[in-house]
Structure formats: structure tokens, C-alpha cells
Design a protein around this motif. Sequence first.
Motif, PDB file in Angstrom:
ATOM      1  N   PRO A 158       0.839  -1.354   0.034  1.00 21.59           N
ATOM      2  CA  PRO A 158      -0.043   0.130   0.023  1.00 21.59           C
ATOM      3  C   PRO A 158       0.752   1.263   0.019  1.00 21.59           C
ATOM      4  CG  PRO A 158      -0.067  -0.924   2.075  1.00 21.59           C
ATOM      5  CD  PRO A 158       0.553  -2.123   1.440  1.00 21.59           C
ATOM      6  N   ALA A 159       0.268   2.445  -0.436  1.00 23.98           N
ATOM      7  CA  ALA A 159       1.006   3.736  -0.540  1.00 23.98           C
ATOM      8  C   ALA A 159       1.390   4.270   1.073  1.00 23.98           C
ATOM      9  CB  ALA A 159       0.162   4.796  -1.135  1.00 23.98           C
ATOM     10  N   PRO A 160       2.444   4.788   1.015  1.00 20.35           N
ATOM     11  CA  PRO A 160       3.033   5.116   2.413  1.00 20.35           C
ATOM     12  C   PRO A 160       2.285   6.230   2.926  1.00 20.35           C
ATOM     13  CG  PRO A 160       4.647   5.774   0.618  1.00 20.35           C
ATOM     14  CD  PRO A 160       3.668   4.838   0.090  1.00 20.35           C
ATOM     15  N   VAL A 161       1.508   7.064   1.892  1.00 23.58           N
ATOM     16  CA  VAL A 161       0.848   8.282   2.271  1.00 23.58           C
ATOM     17  C   VAL A 161      -0.593   8.231   1.842  1.00 23.58           C
ATOM     18  CG1 VAL A 161       2.928   9.896   2.859  1.00 23.58           C
ATOM     19  CG2 VAL A 161       1.738   9.510   0.610  1.00 23.58           C
ATOM     20  N   GLU A 162      -1.264   8.871   2.131  1.00 25.14           N
ATOM     21  CA  GLU A 162      -2.620   8.806   1.384  1.00 25.14           C
ATOM     22  C   GLU A 162      -2.731   9.221   0.010  1.00 25.14           C
ATOM     23  OE1 GLU A 162      -6.684   8.256   1.361  1.00 25.14           O
ATOM     24  OE2 GLU A 162      -5.718   8.113   2.822  1.00 25.14           O
ATOM     25  N   PRO A 163      -2.986   8.170  -0.790  1.00 26.80           N
ATOM     26  CA  PRO A 163      -2.923   8.082  -2.146  1.00 26.80           C
ATOM     27  C   PRO A 163      -4.098   9.038  -2.899  1.00 26.80           C
ATOM     28  CG  PRO A 163      -4.013   6.192  -1.736  1.00 26.80           C
ATOM     29  CD  PRO A 163      -3.635   6.758  -0.433  1.00 26.80           C
ATOM     30  N   ASP A 164      -3.483   9.836  -4.157  1.00 24.94           N
ATOM     31  CA  ASP A 164      -4.585  10.399  -4.910  1.00 24.94           C
ATOM     32  C   ASP A 164      -5.852   9.644  -5.215  1.00 24.94           C
ATOM     33  OD1 ASP A 164      -2.983  13.280  -5.141  1.00 24.94           O
ATOM     34  OD2 ASP A 164      -1.509  11.752  -5.212  1.00 24.94           O
ATOM     35  N   ALA A 165      -5.437   8.406  -5.776  1.00 25.71           N
ATOM     36  CA  ALA A 165      -6.508   7.355  -5.849  1.00 25.71           C
ATOM     37  C   ALA A 165      -6.219   6.082  -5.479  1.00 25.71           C
ATOM     38  CB  ALA A 165      -6.798   7.451  -7.527  1.00 25.71           C
ATOM     39  N   ARG A 166      -7.330   5.015  -5.158  1.00 30.27           N
ATOM     40  CA  ARG A 166      -7.124   3.855  -4.862  1.00 30.27           C
ATOM     41  C   ARG A 166      -7.969   3.074  -5.983  1.00 30.27           C
ATOM     42  NH1 ARG A 166      -7.377   5.511   0.569  1.00 30.27           N
ATOM     43  NH2 ARG A 166      -5.593   4.900   1.608  1.00 30.27           N
ATOM     44  N   LEU A 167      -7.388   2.102  -6.812  1.00 28.47           N
ATOM     45  CA  LEU A 167      -7.930   1.400  -7.735  1.00 28.47           C
ATOM     46  C   LEU A 167      -8.035  -0.187  -7.452  1.00 28.47           C
ATOM     47  CD1 LEU A 167      -6.190   2.765 -10.930  1.00 28.47           C
ATOM     48  CD2 LEU A 167      -8.028   3.499  -9.875  1.00 28.47           C
ATOM     49  N   ALA A 168      -9.347  -0.788  -7.361  1.00 24.96           N
ATOM     50  CA  ALA A 168      -9.395  -2.109  -7.233  1.00 24.96           C
ATOM     51  C   ALA A 168     -10.013  -2.896  -8.586  1.00 24.96           C
ATOM     52  CB  ALA A 168     -10.347  -2.420  -6.069  1.00 24.96           C
ATOM     53  N   MET A 169      -9.136  -3.885  -9.108  1.00 24.17           N
ATOM     54  CA  MET A 169      -9.838  -4.684 -10.159  1.00 24.17           C
ATOM     55  C   MET A 169      -9.214  -5.774 -10.143  1.00 24.17           C
ATOM     56  SD  MET A 169      -7.258  -2.733 -12.916  1.00 24.17           S
ATOM     57  CE  MET A 169      -6.884  -1.303 -12.232  1.00 24.17           C
ATOM     58  N   ASP A 170      -9.772  -6.731 -11.104  1.00 27.00           N
ATOM     59  CA  ASP A 170      -9.278  -8.095 -11.264  1.00 27.00           C
ATOM     60  C   ASP A 170      -8.012  -8.227 -12.093  1.00 27.00           C
ATOM     61  OD1 ASP A 170     -10.570  -8.398 -13.892  1.00 27.00           O
ATOM     62  OD2 ASP A 170     -12.286  -9.321 -12.872  1.00 27.00           O
ATOM     63  N   VAL A 171      -7.414  -9.233 -12.463  1.00 28.92           N
ATOM     64  CA  VAL A 171      -6.206  -9.468 -13.159  1.00 28.92           C
ATOM     65  C   VAL A 171      -6.797  -9.278 -14.760  1.00 28.92           C
ATOM     66  CG1 VAL A 171      -4.703 -11.018 -13.986  1.00 28.92           C
ATOM     67  CG2 VAL A 171      -4.737 -10.697 -11.835  1.00 28.92           C
ATOM     68  N   ASP A 172      -7.805  -9.860 -15.285  1.00 28.31           N
ATOM     69  CA  ASP A 172      -8.247  -9.963 -16.429  1.00 28.31           C
ATOM     70  C   ASP A 172      -8.377  -8.464 -16.822  1.00 28.31           C
ATOM     71  OD1 ASP A 172      -8.549 -12.636 -16.855  1.00 28.31           O
ATOM     72  OD2 ASP A 172     -10.299 -12.731 -16.268  1.00 28.31           O
ATOM     73  N   THR A 173      -8.845  -7.479 -15.905  1.00 31.54           N
ATOM     74  CA  THR A 173      -9.490  -6.138 -16.370  1.00 31.54           C
ATOM     75  C   THR A 173      -7.999  -5.662 -16.626  1.00 31.54           C
ATOM     76  OG1 THR A 173     -11.412  -6.073 -15.280  1.00 31.54           O
ATOM     77  CG2 THR A 173     -10.473  -3.968 -15.653  1.00 31.54           C
ATOM     78  N   CYS A 174      -7.010  -5.709 -15.501  1.00 32.92           N
ATOM     79  CA  CYS A 174      -5.829  -5.165 -15.452  1.00 32.92           C
ATOM     80  C   CYS A 174      -4.804  -5.586 -16.897  1.00 32.92           C
ATOM     81  CB  CYS A 174      -5.098  -5.606 -14.425  1.00 32.92           C
ATOM     82  SG  CYS A 174      -3.813  -4.329 -14.020  1.00 32.92           S
ATOM     83  N   THR A 175      -5.039  -6.701 -17.388  1.00 31.83           N
ATOM     84  CA  THR A 175      -4.386  -7.327 -18.469  1.00 31.83           C
ATOM     85  C   THR A 175      -5.163  -6.359 -19.616  1.00 31.83           C
ATOM     86  OG1 THR A 175      -4.025  -9.183 -17.593  1.00 31.83           O
ATOM     87  CG2 THR A 175      -3.854  -9.202 -19.784  1.00 31.83           C
ATOM     88  N   ALA A 176      -6.437  -6.298 -19.734  1.00 29.03           N
ATOM     89  CA  ALA A 176      -7.155  -5.691 -21.020  1.00 29.03           C
ATOM     90  C   ALA A 176      -6.713  -4.330 -20.789  1.00 29.03           C
ATOM     91  CB  ALA A 176      -8.392  -5.771 -20.819  1.00 29.03           C
ATOM     92  N   VAL A 177      -6.402  -3.543 -19.830  1.00 24.06           N
ATOM     93  CA  VAL A 177      -6.167  -2.296 -19.911  1.00 24.06           C
ATOM     94  C   VAL A 177      -4.794  -2.095 -20.357  1.00 24.06           C
ATOM     95  CG1 VAL A 177      -5.414  -0.226 -18.305  1.00 24.06           C
ATOM     96  CG2 VAL A 177      -7.550  -1.507 -17.981  1.00 24.06           C
ATOM     97  N   GLY A 178      -3.728  -3.199 -19.885  1.00 22.44           N
ATOM     98  CA  GLY A 178      -2.313  -3.073 -20.300  1.00 22.44           C
ATOM     99  C   GLY A 178      -2.179  -3.471 -21.862  1.00 22.44           C
TER     100      GLY A 178
END
Length: 208
Positions: A158-178
Motif C-alpha cells: 500500500p501507499a506510504p501516504v494517502e494516495p491520490d486514488a485507489r483502484l481495485a480490479m481483477d487481473v483480467d481487467t488489468c491485462t485488458a487495460v495494459g
Amino acid sequence: MSPRRSYDQYCSAARALDLVGDRWTLLIVRELLAGPRRYTDLHADLPGVSTDVLASRLKDMERDGLTTRRRLPPPASAYVYELTRRGHELLPVLQALGEWGQAELGERRPTDAVRAHWFALPLLRALEGEGIVEVRLEEGEFHLYVGGDEGPAYREGPAPVEPDARLAMDVDTCTAVGRAELSLTEAVRAGRVRVTGDGTLAKALREA
């Protein structure tokens, strides 16, 4: 330390391959883009590399000015490897290589290892703006430094400070975006990526 092998060609591509063309070298760079790493951490996240080859590559990379090695202060007292400025300049090279290689991924094979942070560089390419983005996959968490010119491109956990955004997704979605089969904003609209946070990046993704 063995002398560096060379193609002996007066060509910038050949000169670059003199430094990073050996097996495992660019994957070591990929790992060190996350910041300083201990030898044991590198070995754990490079499945298939032998200890002898990893040690040899790290020595070559230090000799060629791509990495440095330093000792952590007590109580750690361990050595870590990190990229030099010259080594960090390989970030866009790895991103371009990854983009070119997306067509070769296909379906994940039973023998394929996977680490959550291996999705960091494709996602980094898909994000615009500047800030810290925390990403959660089933395999684990990592955070990205979007728009940063120096320092780590990403880190595990996790980010060491409050992040500007948090994203939650599955690997298939992450692969499709990549693979650029789906833009990040399209994935958010389709409900395949859950965005939380109050930063500029989170608001931009929710409102796009």
C-alpha cells in the motif's frame, strides 16, 4: 568479473544491447524500478534465475553504471541494489517493450509465474496526471508514482501516504487495460474498476 561482451558495431542499438541485451538484465531493471531491493527479494521475484546468473548480472550492471549497491544502516545491515539515474532512464524502454509484447501474452499458461507488481508498468502507461495511485489485485497491492521523472516508478504494498486514488480490479481487467483493449476510463464506466479517494486523479477517473 568477466570482461563485457560486445557486438563491436558502431550503432547505438548495438551499444545499448552490449549493456542490457543479456538474459535477465532488463527484468532486473523492471524489479529495481520499484526502488532499492535486497538480493533475496530480487531472487524471489525473478522465478527461474539461478543465484550465479543473478549475481553475475548485478555485478555487470554495477560495472556498467546502471546500478549501485549500498549497505542499509542498522538494525537492517543488509545490502540493497538500486538503479542509477542512467539505469532509471530505461523506464520508457521497458514500457515500449512491454507494449510491443502485449500481443504475445495470450492466455496465462499453467507454468507462468505472476506477481502483482508486474502489472505496474502497463498501468503506469495508461494513467495520466501526477500523483500516487494505489492498486489492489487479487495477487496483491502496489502503488504507482504517476508523472514522476525520477525515483521509483512503483513500489509493492500500500501507499506510504494517502494516495491520490485507489483502484481495485481483477487481473483480467488489468491485462485488458495494459493491452489497450480497454481504456482505464472505459473500465471505470463499465464497473470493472472501483475508484476511491478524494484526490485529483480519483476525481478525474470518476468524472471522465
